[in-house]
Enzyme design. Structure first.
Site, PDB file in Angstrom:
ATOM      1  N   HIS A   1      64.291 -20.339  28.065  1.00 44.46           N
ATOM      2  CA  HIS A   1      64.339 -19.175  28.953  1.00 44.46           C
ATOM      3  C   HIS A   1      62.955 -18.550  29.127  1.00 44.46           C
ATOM      4  O   HIS A   1      62.433 -18.512  30.226  1.00 44.46           O
ATOM      5  CB  HIS A   1      65.359 -18.128  28.507  1.00 44.46           C
ATOM      6  CG  HIS A   1      66.742 -18.642  28.370  1.00 44.46           C
ATOM      7  ND1 HIS A   1      67.428 -19.254  29.404  1.00 44.46           N
ATOM      8  CD2 HIS A   1      67.584 -18.676  27.292  1.00 44.46           C
ATOM      9  CE1 HIS A   1      68.624 -19.621  28.991  1.00 44.46           C
ATOM     10  NE2 HIS A   1      68.743 -19.290  27.718  1.00 44.46           N
TER      11      HIS A   1
ATOM     12  N   ARG B   1      66.380 -12.681  16.638  1.00 43.23           N
ATOM     13  CA  ARG B   1      67.367 -11.752  16.098  1.00 43.23           C
ATOM     14  C   ARG B   1      68.306 -12.444  15.116  1.00 43.23           C
ATOM     15  O   ARG B   1      68.905 -11.786  14.266  1.00 43.23           O
ATOM     16  CB  ARG B   1      68.150 -11.081  17.227  1.00 43.23           C
ATOM     17  CG  ARG B   1      69.122 -11.957  17.969  1.00 43.23           C
ATOM     18  CD  ARG B   1      69.896 -11.190  19.037  1.00 43.23           C
ATOM     19  NE  ARG B   1      70.900 -12.029  19.668  1.00 43.23           N
ATOM     20  CZ  ARG B   1      70.680 -12.790  20.739  1.00 43.23           C
ATOM     21  NH1 ARG B   1      69.477 -12.802  21.299  1.00 43.23           N
ATOM     22  NH2 ARG B   1      71.648 -13.533  21.255  1.00 43.23           N
TER      23      ARG B   1
ATOM     24  N   TYR C   1      75.136 -24.813  17.026  1.00 45.75           N
ATOM     25  CA  TYR C   1      75.245 -23.860  15.908  1.00 45.75           C
ATOM     26  C   TYR C   1      76.682 -23.641  15.436  1.00 45.75           C
ATOM     27  O   TYR C   1      76.932 -22.807  14.563  1.00 45.75           O
ATOM     28  CB  TYR C   1      74.602 -22.518  16.268  1.00 45.75           C
ATOM     29  CG  TYR C   1      75.069 -21.881  17.553  1.00 45.75           C
ATOM     30  CD1 TYR C   1      76.258 -21.155  17.612  1.00 45.75           C
ATOM     31  CD2 TYR C   1      74.306 -21.978  18.709  1.00 45.75           C
ATOM     32  CE1 TYR C   1      76.673 -20.563  18.786  1.00 45.75           C
ATOM     33  CE2 TYR C   1      74.712 -21.379  19.894  1.00 45.75           C
ATOM     34  CZ  TYR C   1      75.896 -20.675  19.924  1.00 45.75           C
ATOM     35  OH  TYR C   1      76.314 -20.089  21.096  1.00 45.75           O
TER      36      TYR C   1
ATOM     37  N   HIS D   1      74.822 -26.110  25.681  1.00 43.55           N
ATOM     38  CA  HIS D   1      75.860 -25.684  24.745  1.00 43.55           C
ATOM     39  C   HIS D   1      77.154 -26.289  25.281  1.00 43.55           C
ATOM     40  O   HIS D   1      77.767 -25.737  26.210  1.00 43.55           O
ATOM     41  CB  HIS D   1      75.974 -24.166  24.686  1.00 43.55           C
ATOM     42  CG  HIS D   1      74.730 -23.450  24.264  1.00 43.55           C
ATOM     43  ND1 HIS D   1      74.274 -23.471  22.964  1.00 43.55           N
ATOM     44  CD2 HIS D   1      73.857 -22.692  24.957  1.00 43.55           C
ATOM     45  CE1 HIS D   1      73.165 -22.745  22.869  1.00 43.55           C
ATOM     46  NE2 HIS D   1      72.887 -22.268  24.080  1.00 43.55           N
TER      47      HIS D   1
ATOM     48  N   ASP E   1      72.296 -25.433  30.200  1.00 41.68           N
ATOM     49  CA  ASP E   1      72.641 -24.340  29.296  1.00 41.68           C
ATOM     50  C   ASP E   1      74.145 -24.078  29.222  1.00 41.68           C
ATOM     51  O   ASP E   1      74.881 -24.786  28.552  1.00 41.68           O
ATOM     52  CB  ASP E   1      71.867 -23.092  29.707  1.00 41.68           C
ATOM     53  CG  ASP E   1      71.931 -21.960  28.682  1.00 41.68           C
ATOM     54  OD1 ASP E   1      72.564 -22.134  27.632  1.00 41.68           O
ATOM     55  OD2 ASP E   1      71.339 -20.908  28.928  1.00 41.68           O
TER      56      ASP E   1
ATOM     57  N   HIS F   1      65.723 -19.986  21.516  1.00 38.54           N
ATOM     58  CA  HIS F   1      65.957 -19.032  22.603  1.00 38.54           C
ATOM     59  C   HIS F   1      64.894 -17.940  22.484  1.00 38.54           C
ATOM     60  O   HIS F   1      64.754 -17.318  21.427  1.00 38.54           O
ATOM     61  CB  HIS F   1      67.325 -18.357  22.460  1.00 38.54           C
ATOM     62  CG  HIS F   1      68.496 -19.243  22.736  1.00 38.54           C
ATOM     63  ND1 HIS F   1      69.614 -19.263  21.923  1.00 38.54           N
ATOM     64  CD2 HIS F   1      68.761 -20.113  23.733  1.00 38.54           C
ATOM     65  CE1 HIS F   1      70.502 -20.106  22.416  1.00 38.54           C
ATOM     66  NE2 HIS F   1      70.009 -20.637  23.515  1.00 38.54           N
TER      67      HIS F   1
ATOM     68  N   HIS G   1      68.605 -28.388  27.572  1.00 39.39           N
ATOM     69  CA  HIS G   1      69.291 -27.317  26.840  1.00 39.39           C
ATOM     70  C   HIS G   1      70.761 -27.279  27.228  1.00 39.39           C
ATOM     71  O   HIS G   1      71.115 -26.998  28.371  1.00 39.39           O
ATOM     72  CB  HIS G   1      68.641 -25.966  27.145  1.00 39.39           C
ATOM     73  CG  HIS G   1      69.143 -24.853  26.291  1.00 39.39           C
ATOM     74  ND1 HIS G   1      68.939 -24.805  24.930  1.00 39.39           N
ATOM     75  CD2 HIS G   1      69.852 -23.736  26.602  1.00 39.39           C
ATOM     76  CE1 HIS G   1      69.479 -23.701  24.434  1.00 39.39           C
ATOM     77  NE2 HIS G   1      70.059 -23.036  25.432  1.00 39.39           N
TER      78      HIS G   1
ATOM     79  N   ARG H   1      79.028 -12.719  26.340  1.00 36.45           N
ATOM     80  CA  ARG H   1      78.958 -13.310  25.005  1.00 36.45           C
ATOM     81  C   ARG H   1      80.260 -13.128  24.234  1.00 36.45           C
ATOM     82  O   ARG H   1      80.669 -14.005  23.472  1.00 36.45           O
ATOM     83  CB  ARG H   1      77.786 -12.692  24.229  1.00 36.45           C
ATOM     84  CG  ARG H   1      77.491 -13.414  22.926  1.00 36.45           C
ATOM     85  CD  ARG H   1      76.272 -12.837  22.227  1.00 36.45           C
ATOM     86  NE  ARG H   1      76.525 -11.515  21.680  1.00 36.45           N
ATOM     87  CZ  ARG H   1      75.805 -10.972  20.700  1.00 36.45           C
ATOM     88  NH1 ARG H   1      74.780 -11.622  20.174  1.00 36.45           N
ATOM     89  NH2 ARG H   1      76.081  -9.766  20.258  1.00 36.45           N
TER      90      ARG H   1
ATOM     91  N   HIS I   1      67.947 -20.090  16.475  1.00 34.31           N
ATOM     92  CA  HIS I   1      68.745 -19.555  17.571  1.00 34.31           C
ATOM     93  C   HIS I   1      67.954 -18.518  18.365  1.00 34.31           C
ATOM     94  O   HIS I   1      67.885 -18.577  19.596  1.00 34.31           O
ATOM     95  CB  HIS I   1      70.063 -18.943  17.081  1.00 34.31           C
ATOM     96  CG  HIS I   1      70.867 -18.374  18.202  1.00 34.31           C
ATOM     97  ND1 HIS I   1      70.695 -17.082  18.674  1.00 34.31           N
ATOM     98  CD2 HIS I   1      71.815 -18.928  19.005  1.00 34.31           C
ATOM     99  CE1 HIS I   1      71.499 -16.871  19.693  1.00 34.31           C
ATOM    100  NE2 HIS I   1      72.205 -17.969  19.908  1.00 34.31           N
TER     101      HIS I   1
END
Length: 444
Positions: A266, A205, A120, A60, A317, A229, A58, A81, A202
């Site tokens: 996670h 949510r 993404y 990003h 991550d 996630h 994983h 974030r 993703h």
């Protein structure tokens, strides 16, 4: 290309073996020969402990630009974030290529031979598609190629700011509008040498419930990996219960997302029923301990998940550090802190998570082991540094897992090609400079 590598010590899945010759042809291991006390003629010597290549399940890549900058002041995942969104807003295909190339080179220096990129950042800021709809994804693929590692591009559906709400201004560049539009764009990405294309949701949510099955079918039709996630934050669980009257795991199960090609990333805040659902369906779990502790997420129930039948893999991550050995031992050490008991996983089990199970989660089942027929992807840890010197040879794997770091990696071989030799990346000769320049460009 035919070449023989001689390993002073090699981890063969269950034990450390001294004097092992690895014969390579056309990118695969053709023979693993034990009892080679000295290097065969013309063999390339690898002194230290040679492991199968590490799989970073994983990633990003752009989060690497946050290292250090997010360590000022206090806050939560949600305040972190906001800083992450600011960096994301500055990336272009060219700047993302430069950054990712440096990040993937850092991974190679850490013994990582394959990365799962949870991708993404699809469109230009504001959400306008690029002339080439997959320009950002292709930039990541090209970056991995130039850094010499394999990539599974997990093209990610990200359609909502939360349970049906429209994307906010930062998230517009992530969204294709609908899952059908996401699937149409993602279909333009193709597997190729060193590249596999997977899918990702993703989070519950970010993809409306009635569109989850579209992403799941896309992956199933291609027999591709599907990642998501899952329950990283209690706030997400609470919002999902309010919106749907069920946990995120149950919601995914009800829409056909779970299964042996799916990996939950996670899996931190789970109910007993969630754990049973994940294990019973063979859904994998990717633990990212250095990020989970950096973001104050919590400690996931990895022991219970594995006992229930969920295979464990590891990822770096957010790249607070890039060190799969640290991720492996952190999973064990975090569990020791929580349970106040020791020995939940052996070094062999932790290495299995960092190698074979990570590669399987990324759609590379032919990697992650030193045996004939496997991909010739491996890495060598020095056993003569201040961290690793002095082990009993048969305990070299235990020393590597519980004491070594990425700084102790001396060699990384991918497809038989010597990408890192004697601690130097042979394709990106000055990785620190590449990181400094590409990150500085984003902070101007």
């Amino acid at each position: 290309m035919r070449v023989t590598y001689w390993c002073e010590h090699a981890w063969l899945g269950t034990h450390t073996e001294p004097g092992v010759a690895l014969d390579v042809s056309d990118g695969r291991l053709t023979a693993v020969r034990t009892g080679a006390d000295t290097p065969p003629p013309d063999a390339v010597p690898l002194r230290g402990l040679t492991l199968p290549g590490l799989a970073n399940t994983h990633s990003h890549a752009f989060h690497r630009a946050l290292r250090g900058t997010v360590q000022v002041g206090s806050g939560t995942f949600w305040t972190w974030r906001e800083v992450m969104y600011q960096v994301a807003s500055r990336l272009t295909p060219d700047s993302y290529f430069a950054l990712a190339r440096a990040v993937y080179a850092e991974m190679a220096l850490a013994g990582i031979t394959a990365v799962g990129e949870f991708h993404y950042l699809h469109h230009a800021p504001g959400g306008t598609p690029y002339a080439e709809p997959n320009a950002m994804g292709e930039a990541l693929i090209a970056a991995a190629g130039e850094a010499g590692i394999r990539i599974t591009l997990l093209d990610t559906a990200y359609l909502s700011s939360g349970f049906g709400a429209a994307p906010d201004r930062h998230q517009r560049r992530f969204s294709d509008g609908t899952a059908e539009a996401w699937a149409e764009r993602a279909a333009g990405l193709k597997d190729r040498d060193g590249v596999r294309i997977g899918a990702a949701i993703h989070s519950v949510r970010a993809v409306p419930a009635d569109q989850l099955s579209t992403v799941a079918r896309w992956a199933a039709d291609r027999r591709a990996p599907l990642h998501v996630h899952l329950s990283e934050q209690t706030a997400e669980n609470d919002a999902c219960l309010a919106a749907h009257g069920r946990t995120p795991t149950r919601l995914l199960a009800d829409h056909g997302v779970l299964g042996p090609r799916t990996t939950g990333v996670h899996n931190t805040h789970l109910t007993d029923e969630d754990i049973a659902l994940l294990g019973g369906t063979g859904t994998g779990t990717c633990m990212c301990p250095t990020t989970e502790r950096d973001l104050a997420d919590g400690i996931g129930p990895a022991v219970a998940l594995q006992r229930a039948g969920s295979p464990l893999s590891l990822g770096s991550d957010s790249h607070a550090v890039i060190d799969l050995l640290e991720e492996a031992r952190a999973m064990e050490l975090d569990e020791r802190l929580r349970s106040r008991t020791r020995g939940h996983w052996t070094a062999a089990a932790l290495l299995h998570a960092a190698t074979a199970q990570g590669h399987a989660a990324l759609g590379w089942p032919e990697a992650g082991r030193l045996e004939a027929g496997a991909l010739a992807d491996f890495t060598t840890i020095a056993l003569d540094t201040v961290r690793t010197a002095g082990p009993v040879p048969r305990l070299a794997a235990e020393t590597a897992v519980f004491a070594a770091s990425a700084a102790d990696v001396r060699h990384t071989v991918v497809g038989g090609r010597h990408v890192v030799r004697d601690g130097v990346h042979r394709l990106v000769p000055d990785v620190p400079r590449a990181l400094t320049e590409s990150i500085a460009a984003l902070h101007r």
